[in-house]
Write a protein that holds these residues in place. Structure first.
Motif, PDB file in Angstrom:
ATOM      1  N   GLY A 100      19.383 -10.734 -48.395  1.00  0.00           N
ATOM      2  CA  GLY A 100      20.257 -11.982 -48.722  1.00  0.00           C
ATOM      3  C   GLY A 100      21.187 -12.352 -47.760  1.00  0.00           C
ATOM      4  O   GLY A 100      21.985 -12.926 -47.348  1.00  0.00           O
ATOM      5  N   ALA A 101      20.504 -12.499 -46.771  1.00  0.00           N
ATOM      6  CA  ALA A 101      20.962 -12.949 -44.711  1.00  0.00           C
ATOM      7  C   ALA A 101      20.556 -15.037 -45.473  1.00  0.00           C
ATOM      8  O   ALA A 101      19.998 -15.532 -46.100  1.00  0.00           O
ATOM      9  CB  ALA A 101      19.785 -13.005 -43.881  1.00  0.00           C
ATOM     10  N   SER A 102      20.966 -15.454 -44.725  1.00  0.00           N
ATOM     11  CA  SER A 102      21.746 -17.247 -44.632  1.00  0.00           C
ATOM     12  C   SER A 102      20.952 -17.456 -43.195  1.00  0.00           C
ATOM     13  O   SER A 102      21.408 -17.485 -41.824  1.00  0.00           O
ATOM     14  CB  SER A 102      22.788 -17.961 -44.914  1.00  0.00           C
ATOM     15  OG  SER A 102      22.532 -19.263 -44.813  1.00  0.00           O
ATOM     16  N   LEU A 103      19.484 -17.999 -43.125  1.00  0.00           N
ATOM     17  CA  LEU A 103      19.420 -19.419 -41.930  1.00  0.00           C
ATOM     18  C   LEU A 103      19.123 -20.352 -42.249  1.00  0.00           C
ATOM     19  O   LEU A 103      18.550 -20.750 -43.182  1.00  0.00           O
ATOM     20  CB  LEU A 103      17.631 -18.698 -41.616  1.00  0.00           C
ATOM     21  CG  LEU A 103      17.437 -17.153 -41.071  1.00  0.00           C
ATOM     22  CD1 LEU A 103      18.192 -15.887 -42.040  1.00  0.00           C
ATOM     23  CD2 LEU A 103      16.245 -16.992 -40.435  1.00  0.00           C
ATOM     24  N   ARG A 104      19.724 -21.386 -40.964  1.00  0.00           N
ATOM     25  CA  ARG A 104      20.059 -23.002 -41.582  1.00  0.00           C
ATOM     26  C   ARG A 104      19.675 -23.146 -40.343  1.00  0.00           C
ATOM     27  O   ARG A 104      20.572 -22.635 -38.986  1.00  0.00           O
ATOM     28  CB  ARG A 104      21.190 -23.378 -42.485  1.00  0.00           C
ATOM     29  CG  ARG A 104      21.406 -24.645 -42.162  1.00  0.00           C
ATOM     30  CD  ARG A 104      22.414 -25.313 -43.017  1.00  0.00           C
ATOM     31  NE  ARG A 104      23.619 -24.952 -42.295  1.00  0.00           N
ATOM     32  CZ  ARG A 104      25.077 -24.187 -42.427  1.00  0.00           C
ATOM     33  NH1 ARG A 104      25.001 -23.553 -43.563  1.00  0.00           N
ATOM     34  NH2 ARG A 104      25.710 -24.771 -41.689  1.00  0.00           N
ATOM     35  N   ASP A 105      19.347 -24.203 -39.519  1.00  0.00           N
ATOM     36  CA  ASP A 105      18.551 -24.818 -38.916  1.00  0.00           C
ATOM     37  C   ASP A 105      18.688 -24.406 -37.927  1.00  0.00           C
ATOM     38  O   ASP A 105      19.061 -24.021 -36.843  1.00  0.00           O
ATOM     39  CB  ASP A 105      20.070 -26.053 -38.099  1.00  0.00           C
ATOM     40  CG  ASP A 105      19.811 -27.653 -39.189  1.00  0.00           C
ATOM     41  OD1 ASP A 105      19.115 -27.531 -39.057  1.00  0.00           O
ATOM     42  OD2 ASP A 105      21.388 -27.284 -40.032  1.00  0.00           O
ATOM     43  N   VAL A 106      17.319 -23.096 -37.901  1.00  0.00           N
ATOM     44  CA  VAL A 106      16.688 -22.169 -36.625  1.00  0.00           C
ATOM     45  C   VAL A 106      15.403 -22.003 -37.062  1.00  0.00           C
ATOM     46  O   VAL A 106      14.619 -22.788 -37.446  1.00  0.00           O
ATOM     47  CB  VAL A 106      16.898 -20.459 -38.259  1.00  0.00           C
ATOM     48  CG1 VAL A 106      16.815 -19.440 -37.073  1.00  0.00           C
ATOM     49  CG2 VAL A 106      18.284 -20.551 -37.576  1.00  0.00           C
ATOM     50  N   GLU A 107      15.376 -21.828 -34.957  1.00  0.00           N
ATOM     51  CA  GLU A 107      13.692 -21.473 -34.543  1.00  0.00           C
ATOM     52  C   GLU A 107      13.490 -20.018 -34.775  1.00  0.00           C
ATOM     53  O   GLU A 107      13.851 -19.636 -34.019  1.00  0.00           O
ATOM     54  CB  GLU A 107      13.472 -22.660 -33.658  1.00  0.00           C
ATOM     55  CG  GLU A 107      13.889 -24.138 -33.836  1.00  0.00           C
ATOM     56  CD  GLU A 107      13.389 -24.584 -33.259  1.00  0.00           C
ATOM     57  OE1 GLU A 107      13.302 -24.285 -31.535  1.00  0.00           O
ATOM     58  OE2 GLU A 107      13.892 -25.705 -32.667  1.00  0.00           O
ATOM     59  N   VAL A 108      12.396 -19.845 -35.039  1.00  0.00           N
ATOM     60  CA  VAL A 108      11.846 -18.718 -34.158  1.00  0.00           C
ATOM     61  C   VAL A 108      10.506 -18.202 -34.113  1.00  0.00           C
ATOM     62  O   VAL A 108       9.879 -19.064 -34.524  1.00  0.00           O
ATOM     63  CB  VAL A 108      11.819 -17.043 -35.865  1.00  0.00           C
ATOM     64  CG1 VAL A 108      11.039 -15.863 -35.067  1.00  0.00           C
ATOM     65  CG2 VAL A 108      13.194 -17.347 -36.939  1.00  0.00           C
ATOM     66  N   VAL A 109      10.810 -18.252 -33.166  1.00  0.00           N
ATOM     67  CA  VAL A 109       9.485 -17.715 -32.103  1.00  0.00           C
ATOM     68  C   VAL A 109       8.979 -16.955 -31.458  1.00  0.00           C
ATOM     69  O   VAL A 109       9.264 -16.443 -30.453  1.00  0.00           O
ATOM     70  CB  VAL A 109       9.410 -19.258 -30.716  1.00  0.00           C
ATOM     71  CG1 VAL A 109       9.095 -19.874 -29.860  1.00  0.00           C
ATOM     72  CG2 VAL A 109      10.214 -20.399 -30.968  1.00  0.00           C
ATOM     73  N   ASP A 110       7.066 -16.807 -31.472  1.00  0.00           N
ATOM     74  CA  ASP A 110       6.203 -15.581 -31.026  1.00  0.00           C
ATOM     75  C   ASP A 110       7.755 -14.134 -31.538  1.00  0.00           C
ATOM     76  O   ASP A 110       7.320 -13.420 -30.794  1.00  0.00           O
ATOM     77  CB  ASP A 110       6.245 -16.385 -29.778  1.00  0.00           C
ATOM     78  CG  ASP A 110       5.826 -17.894 -28.885  1.00  0.00           C
ATOM     79  OD1 ASP A 110       4.914 -17.838 -30.596  1.00  0.00           O
ATOM     80  OD2 ASP A 110       5.754 -17.568 -27.785  1.00  0.00           O
ATOM     81  N   ALA A 111       7.668 -14.207 -32.921  1.00  0.00           N
ATOM     82  CA  ALA A 111       8.102 -12.632 -32.808  1.00  0.00           C
ATOM     83  C   ALA A 111       6.790 -12.232 -33.330  1.00  0.00           C
ATOM     84  O   ALA A 111       6.415 -12.358 -33.838  1.00  0.00           O
ATOM     85  CB  ALA A 111       9.156 -12.900 -34.326  1.00  0.00           C
ATOM     86  N   ARG A 112       7.418 -10.912 -33.300  1.00  0.00           N
ATOM     87  CA  ARG A 112       6.501  -9.490 -33.132  1.00  0.00           C
ATOM     88  C   ARG A 112       7.743  -8.151 -34.058  1.00  0.00           C
ATOM     89  O   ARG A 112       7.993  -7.871 -33.588  1.00  0.00           O
ATOM     90  CB  ARG A 112       5.953  -9.448 -31.800  1.00  0.00           C
ATOM     91  CG  ARG A 112       5.060  -9.883 -31.204  1.00  0.00           C
ATOM     92  CD  ARG A 112       3.580 -10.281 -31.674  1.00  0.00           C
ATOM     93  NE  ARG A 112       2.748  -9.031 -31.371  1.00  0.00           N
ATOM     94  CZ  ARG A 112       1.256  -9.243 -32.306  1.00  0.00           C
ATOM     95  NH1 ARG A 112       1.600 -10.999 -31.762  1.00  0.00           N
ATOM     96  NH2 ARG A 112       0.529  -8.531 -32.041  1.00  0.00           N
ATOM     97  N   LEU A 113       7.272  -8.975 -35.869  1.00  0.00           N
ATOM     98  CA  LEU A 113       7.636  -8.364 -36.580  1.00  0.00           C
ATOM     99  C   LEU A 113       7.531  -7.211 -37.519  1.00  0.00           C
ATOM    100  O   LEU A 113       6.312  -7.664 -38.185  1.00  0.00           O
ATOM    101  CB  LEU A 113       9.017  -9.263 -37.539  1.00  0.00           C
ATOM    102  CG  LEU A 113       9.352  -9.760 -36.518  1.00  0.00           C
ATOM    103  CD1 LEU A 113      10.398 -10.930 -36.810  1.00  0.00           C
ATOM    104  CD2 LEU A 113      10.775  -8.592 -35.900  1.00  0.00           C
ATOM    105  N   GLY A 114       7.515  -6.409 -37.733  1.00  0.00           N
ATOM    106  CA  GLY A 114       7.295  -5.914 -39.383  1.00  0.00           C
ATOM    107  C   GLY A 114       7.784  -5.077 -40.259  1.00  0.00           C
ATOM    108  O   GLY A 114       9.301  -4.555 -39.795  1.00  0.00           O
ATOM    109  N   GLY A 115       7.516  -5.457 -41.696  1.00  0.00           N
ATOM    110  CA  GLY A 115       8.525  -4.849 -42.860  1.00  0.00           C
ATOM    111  C   GLY A 115       9.858  -5.333 -42.384  1.00  0.00           C
ATOM    112  O   GLY A 115      10.991  -4.839 -43.641  1.00  0.00           O
TER     113      GLY A 115
END
Length: 230
Positions: A100-115
């Motif tokens: 339910g989060a809101s992301l507006r005008d966001v950059e996600v760079v080189d993330a290492r995520l799971g689940g």
């Protein structure tokens, strides 16, 4: 004139609307010196540099003009959080809850995520560049003007999501689930590896390359009950 009209109509049909990318210009930031996230916390112009946010809880928190660099977000609870005009670089973690989060005008760079849980989230003008995200849950999410670029998405779940002007550029999609998805101006032409586990019949509104069409032909045939035999 008639031929020209047909030509112009053809060009309009063949053109797909491109995604609007975020233009994030961060102001001078102050270092984060808190002792943990707070529910409904308000973080404005803050730099989180290498902060360990694992197991922190900040539902409803707002991050505006923020930078998160190299932060650990394992099992971090950020349900209904808002990220606005922010950059997340090198964040890593498993089981982050952003439902339910809101992301507006966001950059996600080189993330290492799971689940990562982003079901029911709203993403607008978001760039995900580089990195690897496993088991990304975007069920019933709304994505508008979102670009996935040069990243690896392993078993992403777009079930029942709405995608408008979404681009997948030079990225890898492994075992993607597009069940009940709704697409409008979705560009898959430059995907390096397009592997659709479910929902191939929901690609209406997307554009693919001729080579991808050949690769997906058996799945399309199976979907409409056509047997292909030599």
């Amino acid at each position: 004139m008639e031929g020209m009209a047909r030509s112009n109509s053809s060009r309009k049909t063949d053109t797909i609307a491109g995604a609007r990318r975020p233009e994030v210009r961060l102001p001078p930031l102050v270092p984060y010196d808190g002792e943990g996230l707070e529910p409904d916390g308000d973080y404005d112009g803050v730099r989180f540099d290498g902060v360990d946010l694992a197991d922190e809880s900040g539902p409803g928190a707002r991050f505006m003009d923020c930078a998160l660099d190299g932060c650990a977000i394992d099992r971090t609870e950020l349900v209904r959080a808002r990220f606005i005009d922010s950059v997340l670089t090198g964040v890593r973690g498993v089981g982050t809850d952003l439902a339910g989060a809101s992301l507006r005008d966001v950059e996600v760079v080189d993330a290492r995520l799971g689940g990562v849980q982003l079901h029911g989230a709203v993403l607008e003008r978001v760039l995900v560049r580089g990195g690897k995200i496993d088991y990304l849950n975007l069920r019933k999410a709304r994505l508008k003007d979102v670009v996935f670029e040069g990243c690896v998405l392993s078993e992403p779940d777009f079930g029942d999501a709405q995608l408008v002007r979404v681009e997948f550029r030079d990225c890898v999609l492994k075992r993607a689930d597009f069940s009940s998805v709704r697409m409008e101006s979705v560009d898959l032409r430059t995907v390096a590896e397009l592997d659709i586990a479910r929902g191939v019949e929901r690609l209406a509104g997307a554009v693919i390359s001729p080579a991808q069409l050949m690769e997906l032909a058996p799945a399309f045939a199976a979907q409409i009950g056509v047997r292909v035999e030599a």
